[in-house]
Structures are given as C-alpha cells and as structure tokens.
Design an enzyme around this catalytic site. Structure first.
Site, PDB file in Angstrom:
ATOM      1  N   ASP A 110      40.077  39.142  46.848  1.00 42.92           N
ATOM      2  CA  ASP A 110      39.998  37.678  46.984  1.00 42.92           C
ATOM      3  C   ASP A 110      41.296  37.107  47.530  1.00 42.92           C
ATOM      4  OD1 ASP A 110      41.229  38.380  44.554  1.00 42.92           O
ATOM      5  OD2 ASP A 110      40.615  36.518  43.566  1.00 42.92           O
TER       6      ASP A 110
ATOM      7  N   GLY B 296      40.411  42.171  31.479  1.00 41.71           N
ATOM      8  CA  GLY B 296      39.869  42.115  32.829  1.00 41.71           C
ATOM      9  C   GLY B 296      38.658  41.218  32.946  1.00 41.71           C
TER      10      GLY B 296
ATOM     11  N   ASN C 249      48.131  42.639  30.717  1.00 48.52           N
ATOM     12  CA  ASN C 249      48.326  41.237  31.088  1.00 48.52           C
ATOM     13  C   ASN C 249      48.996  41.206  32.450  1.00 48.52           C
ATOM     14  OD1 ASN C 249      49.359  38.596  31.447  1.00 48.52           O
ATOM     15  ND2 ASN C 249      49.357  38.257  29.236  1.00 48.52           N
ATOM     16  N   LYS C 250      48.260  40.751  33.475  1.00 43.39           N
ATOM     17  CA  LYS C 250      48.783  40.835  34.836  1.00 43.39           C
ATOM     18  C   LYS C 250      49.984  39.928  35.072  1.00 43.39           C
ATOM     19  CE  LYS C 250      45.247  37.721  36.760  1.00 43.39           C
ATOM     20  NZ  LYS C 250      44.035  37.671  37.604  1.00 43.39           N
TER      21      LYS C 250
ATOM     22  N   SER D 181      40.197  36.049  30.704  1.00 42.55           N
ATOM     23  CA  SER D 181      40.467  35.129  29.601  1.00 42.55           C
ATOM     24  C   SER D 181      41.544  34.120  29.977  1.00 42.55           C
ATOM     25  CB  SER D 181      40.888  35.906  28.351  1.00 42.55           C
ATOM     26  OG  SER D 181      42.041  36.703  28.601  1.00 42.55           O
TER      27      SER D 181
ATOM     28  N   ASP E 252      38.450  34.027  39.953  1.00 41.32           N
ATOM     29  CA  ASP E 252      38.204  33.761  38.539  1.00 41.32           C
ATOM     30  C   ASP E 252      37.903  32.285  38.297  1.00 41.32           C
ATOM     31  OD1 ASP E 252      38.909  36.393  38.367  1.00 41.32           O
ATOM     32  OD2 ASP E 252      40.861  36.046  37.467  1.00 41.32           O
TER      33      ASP E 252
ATOM     34  N   GLU F 122      36.940  44.192  44.267  1.00 41.39           N
ATOM     35  CA  GLU F 122      38.167  44.131  43.469  1.00 41.39           C
ATOM     36  C   GLU F 122      39.415  44.039  44.324  1.00 41.39           C
ATOM     37  OE1 GLU F 122      38.304  42.887  40.369  1.00 41.39           O
ATOM     38  OE2 GLU F 122      36.802  44.436  40.031  1.00 41.39           O
ATOM     39  N   HIS F 123      40.310  43.133  43.938  1.00 45.53           N
ATOM     40  CA  HIS F 123      41.600  42.957  44.611  1.00 45.53           C
ATOM     41  C   HIS F 123      41.448  42.585  46.086  1.00 45.53           C
ATOM     42  CE1 HIS F 123      44.478  44.087  41.468  1.00 45.53           C
ATOM     43  NE2 HIS F 123      43.591  44.988  41.073  1.00 45.53           N
TER      44      HIS F 123
ATOM     45  N   ARG G 210      34.449  36.009  33.194  1.00 45.77           N
ATOM     46  CA  ARG G 210      33.611  36.559  34.261  1.00 45.77           C
ATOM     47  C   ARG G 210      33.745  38.071  34.326  1.00 45.77           C
ATOM     48  NH1 ARG G 210      36.861  39.434  35.706  1.00 45.77           N
ATOM     49  NH2 ARG G 210      38.732  39.084  36.945  1.00 45.77           N
TER      50      ARG G 210
END
Length: 550
Positions: A144, A235, A325-326, A238, A282, A141-142, A135
């Site tokens: 949800d 971002g 990678n968060k 995935s 996501d 952003e940030h 998506r």
C-alpha cells in the site's frame, strides 16, 4: 432533539420528531440513518431476525420508499461514502439489539459495561460511543505504501471509545485494560513522543490529525474510556483502529464535516506522528468496510470496490503469539525506505526524473508498462546483492549527506545495507497477485478456493524470502494450517510476528480449528493466550460507527 454529530458524518441534521412520526418506534428500539448506496435509502428499524445486512446495521423493514432528490428528509443518504449513524432510543438493554441472527458490531452488554466503568471512572455518563474495527489483509502485503491496491476486510474485533465532552481544555484518557495507564494532557498542547509508542499516543495521533486539518485552536476537552478487543501487536491493525477511533471521536465532538474517504486519508497521515511510515490500507478499510464483503482498496485517489469472497470457504485468523509493534522497531520503516530507493534507482535506470519518484507504482505508471514487465525491468536494473549507502549514492549521483537528509527517514539514516532487488520483486509480484485474486473472485471458477489458496501461498513465500518479514513461528503456523486443511495460508499485517490468515473449506472448519489449536497452541505455552484471540474464523465486518446516548 437532533442527531448530534450527524453533520460531522456528512449527513444533514434530521429532526428526531420527524423520524418518530415516520417510524412510531417504542422506546427501546434502534433507529438508523442509512448512508450506504442509493438503493438502500430510508429509515429502518431493527426489530427481528436478519433479512439483509447493510454496513453495520441490519435492515428488517423499510419505512418508506427511497426519497426523490430535492424532496427528501434525508438529502445526503445517496452518498454511500458517508458513515452510518445508529441512534439508540431509551435504555441500552438486550431488547435494543434483539434478533435471531443479530450481528451488531458492538454487543449491548459491552456497551453497558463500558458505560458503567466510565461512570465509576469519571463520575458521569458518556454522551456517545465510537467504534472502529481492526482488519485482516487477505492479500497484498507491504504494497500500500508503494501505491498498489490491497485486499483487506474488516474483522469483528474493534476499538470502542466512550466519550464525554467537557468544558475544560483537558483531555483525559483511560483504558479498560489495566496494563495501559491513564493519561491526561491539554487539548491545546498535544505532544507525541515518537521514541515511546505508548497506547495513548495513538489516540493523540487521531486527535491531532483532525485538529491540524481544520487549523483549530482552543479545543474543548473530553473524557474518554477506551475498550479494545483486537489483540495488540498481532497484525490486525489495533493501533490504526485506535487512531481512526480517535479521529472520529474528535470530529464528532467538533461537529465538523468530513466524508469517510477524507477521514481515512487524514488518519493515515496522522499516524505518522508516531513515526510509522504506513500507506493507508488500515485506516481506509476501518472506515470504508461494509459487512459481508471484502474490499479492493486503491490509492490516489482513494476508493474501495466490493470483492465477493467464496461462500464455500471461510477465512481463519491464527495468532502466532509473537508480538511486533511496528512503531517500536525499525523493520517496517527500513522496508519503506528500501522500496523508495528501489523506485528511484529503477527510475534513474529508465531515464525518468528519479528525484520526484517516491513509490514503485509511480515508476510503472510513468513507463506505462505491465507489472510483469516491471519484474523484468527489475531483473535488468537491480542486482540481488545488498546495496550499501555509498553504492546507492553512486547510482543516483548524490552525496551521502543528501541521501540521509533528503531521502531517508530519521530512523533509517544509519542503515548499512539495502536489499532493493528483493523488495521490488516482492512488491511487483504481490501487486499482480492482488489483481489475480480479485479476478478469480469475479469469475468464480469451480476450483476457485484452490486458486485463491495458491495465491495466498505464493504471497507468504514472497513475504518470507523476498521481503523477509516473516519469523519462524509464523512459518511454522502456516505449515500447520496447510497440513490440516487450509487451501492457502500466509502471514498478514506487517509481519515479524502477529497473525496468519488461511482460506479453509467451510466443511473442514471444525476439524481444522481443533487440529491447529492442538498442534500449535496446546503443545506449547502458547495455550496461555486467550483462545478466542488466538484462533478464530472471521467474516467481513462493517466499518466505523457512532452510537449516541438518548
């Protein structure tokens, strides 16, 4: 013969011979059971040029009129929040997806190649395939995980898994990308190492989430081959797409019953097994997406509303080629905790029961005020200087031990400063921008693209300055995109790397792509990145699908 797995998707099992009688299709045509909106009930066949897009199947011919309730071959198709199931009869040759404007989410040659690779890997043929899209978050952003609505759309890039249930209890995972090694484990002893966000752990999250939701033991094993087209750590979600794909794989193998909403919520929770304290955007868009429309995703309860994007503009994704990678860093989870602490301090300031508050949206809801008023309350209640853990404790009247054990997550207990004012300011202002974006799309004024672009620009500034989730490469890429014709451009996804999304007038797209590619990619070694994964226009794609071998 039945549509295996349809019950897992909330659609009653439908006899294959009944469908054959209704459609009289030849062996290589595609039959789809539509589960969209009541006006789209029916059996359809894909046999020519596109007339109307529905989810991820293209409707070219209705075989019969919408069935009456209580007297129907398809009793559940009015429930639009269930998945679309596509049955491919005969071979998966090019004729299965023919058409002048065929835009199936998974091309037949990719399915064929995956099938061949699976056969060479496991010595057998997959029984079905599951697809879940990535998506792009257009705006929001940030927020949800703070309880606020977001506005994403699914992209065409996706995760695709070929699956074969086996009689043993072994779960064997392989990946078409040689960088990701094979993995094998017992289906009844799933262990997820939070310290190592390896690729297979995301599959295990989805698998374990379904397993624990139903309280199951003694699960059957399966052979799975994963193929992904979403650039990793970009971002574009995935990781979450793989979690969603794995959840749907497991659900289909078990033949259990869940709606898309339920499945999205389970996958959002199960991704936390790997240590990411995300909010659910996501997973929600991966399941709830419909082709041709973005979605306003709202939470508590989870629901999705169509948002029609301007036809005179396109959205372009540009990859900064900086990976983040968060799950492998603390940046993301620190922001989640800063927002949680800001919510508690704001609640305490307004004499609310702060110990029960977890999200910034809860403070607004309990006070019954507007987002604009919450920004003013933030100005009064919080100071711009960073808070130490000790100051947070003084404000809340708790001990340092209580803060660390009862409020902070394990990987944020040693953080020395919290920027509560900045994080709350971003969240409340960004939540307002999402609502403004949706309203402009609905009203469609003459300068619609310009107004939407301005909101996207404001969003990036807030992400950069107040939330501090940008990076020099993202800022440079945003500037380049605006210079060459984007009305608005911003980082998308968690940030600290990954992609930007830009709104570009359709007539400027060719020159925009050429100029941005030269300015950002060709003038550096970034040109080594695959072009189609670095810079591309996209449109709203459809959500998760199950493909069954005939």
């Amino acid at each position: 013969m039945f549509f295996a797995g349809t019950k897992a998707l909330g659609i009653e099992r439908i006899r294959y011979d009944t469908i054959r009688e209704c459609t009289a299709l030849s062996s290589c045509e595609t039959v789809g059971a539509l589960a969209t909106k009541p006006s789209n009930w029916g059996i359809v066949k894909w046999c020519g040029c596109q007339l109307k897009g529905l989810g991820n199947l293209v409707l070219t011919q209705s075989i019969f009129q919408p069935p009456r309730q209580g007297n129907s071959l398809l009793p559940c198709l009015g429930l639009w929040n269930h998945l679309i199931l596509v049955k491919v009869r005969g071979s998966l040759g090019p004729e299965a997806f023919r058409g002048e404007k065929a835009d199936m989410p998974v091309q037949c040659d990719r399915l064929l190649k995956l099938k061949e690779t699976f056969n060479s890997k496991f010595g057998s043929i997959p029984k079905f395939y599951v697809r879940a899209p990535g998506r792009v978050n257009i705006i929001g952003e940030h927020i949800d995980y703070c309880g606020y609505s977001v506005l994403p759309m699914a992209v065409e890039q996706d995760m695709l898994i070929a699956v074969e249930p086996v009689k043993t209890h072994t779960l064997q995972l392989a990946n078409t990308n040689p960088l990701y090694p094979d993995f094998s484990t017992s289906a009844n002893n799933i262990q997820i190492d939070k310290t190592k966000p390896l690729w297979h752990n995301y599959f295990l999250c989805g698998f374990k989430g379904i397993q624990e939701h139903f309280g199951l033991s003694n699960l059957t094993g399966m052979n799975c081959l994963v193929d992904g087209t979403i650039p990793p750590s970009s971002g574009l979600s995935s990781s979450s797409a793989l979690v969603c794909c794995a959840g749907l794989v497991t659900l289909t193998v078990l033949g259990m019953n869940l709606s898309k909403v339920e499945l999205a919520e389970i996958c959002a929770k199960s991704e936390r097994y790997i240590g990411t304290e995300g909010g659910g955007m996501d997973q929600s868009i991966s399941f709830l997406a419909e082709e041709g429309t973005a979605k306003l995703i709202e939470f508590s309860p989870l629901r999705a509303t169509d948002v029609k994007l301007p036809s005179e503009a396109v959205f372009v994704i540009a990859n900064s080629c900086v990976e983040m990678n968060k799950a492998a860093t603390s940046h993301f989870n620190i922001r989640v905790m800063e927002c949680r602490l800001a919510a508690k301090l704001l609640a305490k300031y307004k004499s609310l029961q702060w110990d029960k508050v977890l999200r910034l949206e809860e403070v607004q809801a309990k006070l019954g005020v507007s987002l604009e008023e919450m920004l003013l309350i933030t100005e009064d209640a919080l100071h711009p200087e960073p808070y130490s853990p000790e100051e947070v404790c003084r404000c809340l009247g708790i001990s340092l031990k209580e803060l660390r054990t009862q409020i902070l997550s394990p990987n944020t207990q040693d953080v020395l400063i919290f920027k509560l004012y900045q994080r709350a300011k971003h969240v409340y202002s960004e939540a307002a921008r999402v609502l403004q974006f949706k309203r402009i799309c609905e009203e469609a004024p003459g300068n619609m693209v310009q107004l939407l672009g301005e909101l996207m620009n404001q969003s990036h500034v807030s992400c950069r300055d107040m939330y501090e989730c940008s990076c020099p490469e993202l800022d440079q890429l945003v500037d380049i995109c605006r210079k060459f014709g984007a009305q608005g451009s911003r980082l998308t996804g968690a940030g600290w790397g990954g992609c930007t999304v830009s709104i570009v007038p359709a007539d400027k797209l060719p020159s925009f792509l050429a100029n941005v590619y030269e300015a950002y990619y060709q003038r550096s070694n970034r040109s080594l990145a695959p072009e189609k994964q670095s810079l591309f226009a996209t449109k709203p794609g459809g959500g998760a699908l199950v493909f069954l071998e005939a």
